[in-house]
Design an enzyme around this catalytic site. Sequence first.
Site, PDB file in Angstrom:
ATOM      1  N   LYS A 107       0.852  -1.189   0.000  1.00 38.88           N
ATOM      2  CA  LYS A 107       0.000   0.000   0.000  1.00 38.88           C
ATOM      3  C   LYS A 107       0.890   1.243   0.000  1.00 38.88           C
ATOM      4  O   LYS A 107       1.755   1.405   0.876  1.00 38.88           O
ATOM      5  CB  LYS A 107      -0.893  -0.041   1.246  1.00 38.88           C
ATOM      6  CG  LYS A 107      -2.203   0.682   1.107  1.00 38.88           C
ATOM      7  CD  LYS A 107      -3.098   0.359   2.301  1.00 38.88           C
ATOM      8  CE  LYS A 107      -4.387   1.129   2.259  1.00 38.88           C
ATOM      9  NZ  LYS A 107      -5.151   0.965   3.509  1.00 38.88           N
TER      10      LYS A 107
HETATM   11  O1  G3P Z   1      -7.817   1.738   5.159  1.00 43.40           O
HETATM   12  C1  G3P Z   1      -8.057   3.049   4.792  1.00 43.40           C
HETATM   13  C2  G3P Z   1      -9.416   3.639   5.133  1.00 43.40           C
HETATM   14  O2  G3P Z   1     -10.416   2.697   5.052  1.00 43.40           O
HETATM   15  C3  G3P Z   1      -9.457   4.539   6.320  1.00 43.40           C
HETATM   16  O3  G3P Z   1     -10.759   4.845   6.772  1.00 43.40           O
HETATM   17  O4  G3P Z   1     -12.293   5.692   8.502  1.00 43.40           O
HETATM   18  O5  G3P Z   1      -9.842   6.234   8.662  1.00 43.40           O
HETATM   19  O6  G3P Z   1     -11.260   7.291   6.930  1.00 43.40           O
HETATM   20  P1  G3P Z   1     -11.046   6.084   7.761  1.00 43.40           P
END
Ligand code: G3P
Length: 215
Positions: A83
Amino acid sequence: MELFIDTADVEEIRKAADWGIIDGVTTNPSLMAKAGRTTRDAIAEIISIVDGPISAEVIATESKAMIEEGRALADIHPNIVIKLPLTMDGIKALKWFSSHDIKTNLTLVFSPNQALLAAKCGATYISPFIGRLDDNGHHGMALIEEIRVIFDNYNFSTKILAASIRSPQHVREAALAASDVATVPFKILKDLFFHPLTDKGVETFLNDYKKITAK
Ligand code: G3P
C-alpha cells in the site's frame, strides 16, 4: 463485489473470517497503532488467518525508501499487497513494483485524476476514501462512479477498492456503483447481516412450528 475487512485487529479478522464473508484485509499505520502492533508483526499473523490479498502500508515517503520497505513486506508472502500513498513518490515506487509483478494498493485517493495516474502505472488496486470526502462536504460515492467510468472507458484492469466506509449504506452504494471491492470495518461488516424483519420472521416461524409440536 469482494469484501475486505479494514482492520489490524487479529481477533476481529479471525471472527470475520469465521463468518465466511471476507476475501481480503486492508491495514494502515493508524489501524496498526490502534491494534498496538508493528506492520511486519501483524501481517505475519494475518496471513495465517486469511488466504487472500492483505494490504500492508509503507511508512516511507520517498520513492527509494518506499521500494526498499515494500520489497521487504512483499517478501513475507505472495498475498501481501504493498500500500502506497498517492503522492508523486508513491507513483514512482508504483512503477517499480508493477514492473516487478508485485501487487499494489494506491491509497488516499481523492480525485479521478489520481486514480487515472495509478491505473496508467499498473496499480493492482486504488483506494478512494469515501467517508473522508463526505466528512469534508463532498459526495464521496460520486468519486467511485467517475472512476468506474474512466476505468471502463480504457479497459484498465486496476480494481476499485472503496475505502473509508462508514455505514452499511456506503457498502450498498459502492456495490451499486460497481466498485470491485469494499473494505469495511468490523462493526459495519457485522451490521450487514441484520434486518429487523429477518429476526421477526425467524421468531414467527419458530413460534408457529411450536404449535404443531405442542399438539
Ligand atoms: O484503510 C483506509 C481507510 O479505510 C481509512 O478509513 O475511517 O480512517 O477514513 P477512515
